[in-house]
Write an enzyme that holds these catalytic residues in place. Sequence first.
Site, PDB file in Angstrom:
ATOM      1  N   HIS A 196       0.838  -1.195   0.000  1.00 27.79           N
ATOM      2  CA  HIS A 196       0.000   0.000   0.000  1.00 27.79           C
ATOM      3  C   HIS A 196       0.876   1.248   0.000  1.00 27.79           C
ATOM      4  O   HIS A 196       1.966   1.267   0.583  1.00 27.79           O
ATOM      5  CB  HIS A 196      -0.907   0.027   1.238  1.00 27.79           C
TER       6      HIS A 196
ATOM      7  N   CYS B 136      -0.050   2.164  -5.122  1.00 30.46           N
ATOM      8  CA  CYS B 136      -0.957   3.216  -5.579  1.00 30.46           C
ATOM      9  C   CYS B 136      -0.326   4.590  -5.416  1.00 30.46           C
ATOM     10  O   CYS B 136       0.594   4.794  -4.627  1.00 30.46           O
ATOM     11  CB  CYS B 136      -2.263   3.168  -4.798  1.00 30.46           C
TER      12      CYS B 136
END
Length: 654
Positions: free
Chosen positions: A285, A334
């Site tokens: 993440h 991301c």
Amino acid sequence: MTGSHPKPSQIMIKDLVIVRHPVSACVPVNHKVTLSVRAEGRGILNYQWFFEKEKENYVKVPGGTQPDWTFKAVRTQRFVCRVNDHTNNCTFSEWVKVKVLNTDKSGLPTDWQGEPHIVINPKPQTVRQGGKLTLCCAAFGVPAPRYQWYRNGQPLQNNMSDTLQINDVTAEHEGSYLCSISNVLEEKWTEPVNVDVMQPELLPPPALTATDKVSLLIGNLNYSNYPNLMAPIVDVHELANLLQQLGFRVVSLLDLTREEMLAAIDKFIQLLDRGVYGLFYYAGHGYEHAGRNYLIAVDAPQSYQTINCVCVQRIMFKMQERQTALSVILLDTCRKWYNRHRIPSFIEPLGPNGNTVYGYGTCEDAEAYEVQDGGRSSGIFTKYLNRHILQPDKVTHVLEKVSEELGKDPLIKGKQAVEIKHTMKEPRSLTDTVRTTGHTKELHLRDVCWRQANELPRKKLLCFSCGVEVEVSFSALFSNVLVAFATIKTVGDRTQDCTVTLRSTPPVEDIFSRPGRSEEMDSLLFNNNNNPDCTLRLCSLQKLKESMVIKVDLHYTHTDSNLRHTESQQVDIGKPLVASCKLYKGIHAAPNKRQEGASGQSVGNISHSTSQRHQTPTRPCHTRKAVCAAKAATVRSNEPEENDENELCDSSFT
């Protein structure tokens, strides 16, 4: 008299004007020059000439009180004339320059009137391609002559001085050159000269080499406050194997807290030095804000605060400080930012160092995706990266191929696109060879430090009193994940139905024993060992603070009594792999109680799990690897709800 530069427009009196200004001149040394000025005004006008002594200062010329002032020019100087009327109104002429050339003037006519007289002609030259070309000419003239250079009869724009200079000469600069020299009296031309450009020798450039290659790979998947991921297991493992084929010293780590990430990065930076290729890879993440990328540790609270994350630009800054020959950062994470009210962390701007590369798995403000195919999950960026990373191309060209192939994938078309940023000034490749000549001492120190994080315990053959022999061996799936294998080598005369189990002291949690994790890890184990009787995964070794002991329990049936027996032995393996680096010393956060209370579990004979692997769907689906809000309730209304992890998957495969 001294003072600041007088300016022609300093005092403008409408009844006192200069109708003819003096003109600049270029003359031989000791030549007599007359500077003239004409002015109109009321009454008798007074004149005073000044010369520039130094910048911003000027001095009155003794005796220079006439509109026509004649003097012997001995050096190059600038002059100006002040005109006064009887009421002390004054104005200044334009500044003029008398340039003095200390050169041969034997050819100057005795009745010379100031027309251009060329004293220096350009000379023909032969210049190597990529070199510098300089052509010079000079001429006397009153007024001072103007210059215009020509090549092959065509005027060269912005080349209107007595010197023509061209840097980085190419083949198109070859030709015939001459210069036009003119003033209001006449125009003359220099002699034409030829300029030849030598082509460089058609020898291949020397091969670029590295003094060493070092890489740090981090994959975070088991998060405390964010959705868990699947892909980093395979991504980090396969990329580590490929980088090892390219000659990289690889440290691969899974599931790190922020403090552990910072400690590992610090160890990685210490391995870098002048001439070294450094590569940092992260899967997990993350997000981007204000042009900076942040990596989310497994213990990060769900608040999107940069203080709880690791800034990628800080890593590159430290890599640049080590003066690496090539610095590469690859991010399969991301880059979408949700909390618009957080302030980015402070970081000094990166210097203009060359040979730095960022490879982003997705573009700005977009998400990165995982893909599942045949029971193996991988980040879609890393999937294509691994296909091309062994190619002997410039590293940016490799990433361009990854971008092109990923862009054709129908699963993420319009949702994910690779982005590449770089300051490459040399065609360096990840396949460049390592040449250690002249770096023996640094290489030795780096080798000792690297081996500290990758040294495996030695295999050992255990002989039990019942006559059974069990071999205990070890394999590193990652630098902080060790697998212990137990294999029954010899069965005693009075034993049957032998089985073996493994456990560790202190106990450690097997983070891959959870549903959905085991199959991913088992697929890696089959590539490293052939049919062991028992395996034990030892995870999160970076938290280990004491020596680890492997307990081997042998269970068998005695053929005489037909009773079941158990014998045990221990193998002290010390602090294996990254445990010896003591990354925990950088941990300031409270310990994870869940991990403290967990116990190591034996995986047992893993051959039975293969049938389950083939039951997974072969049709690919993909899940988001995005920074999402937790499903648990939150009081902050400005943060989004969690993204649907299966938004892009066919419902039959979720």
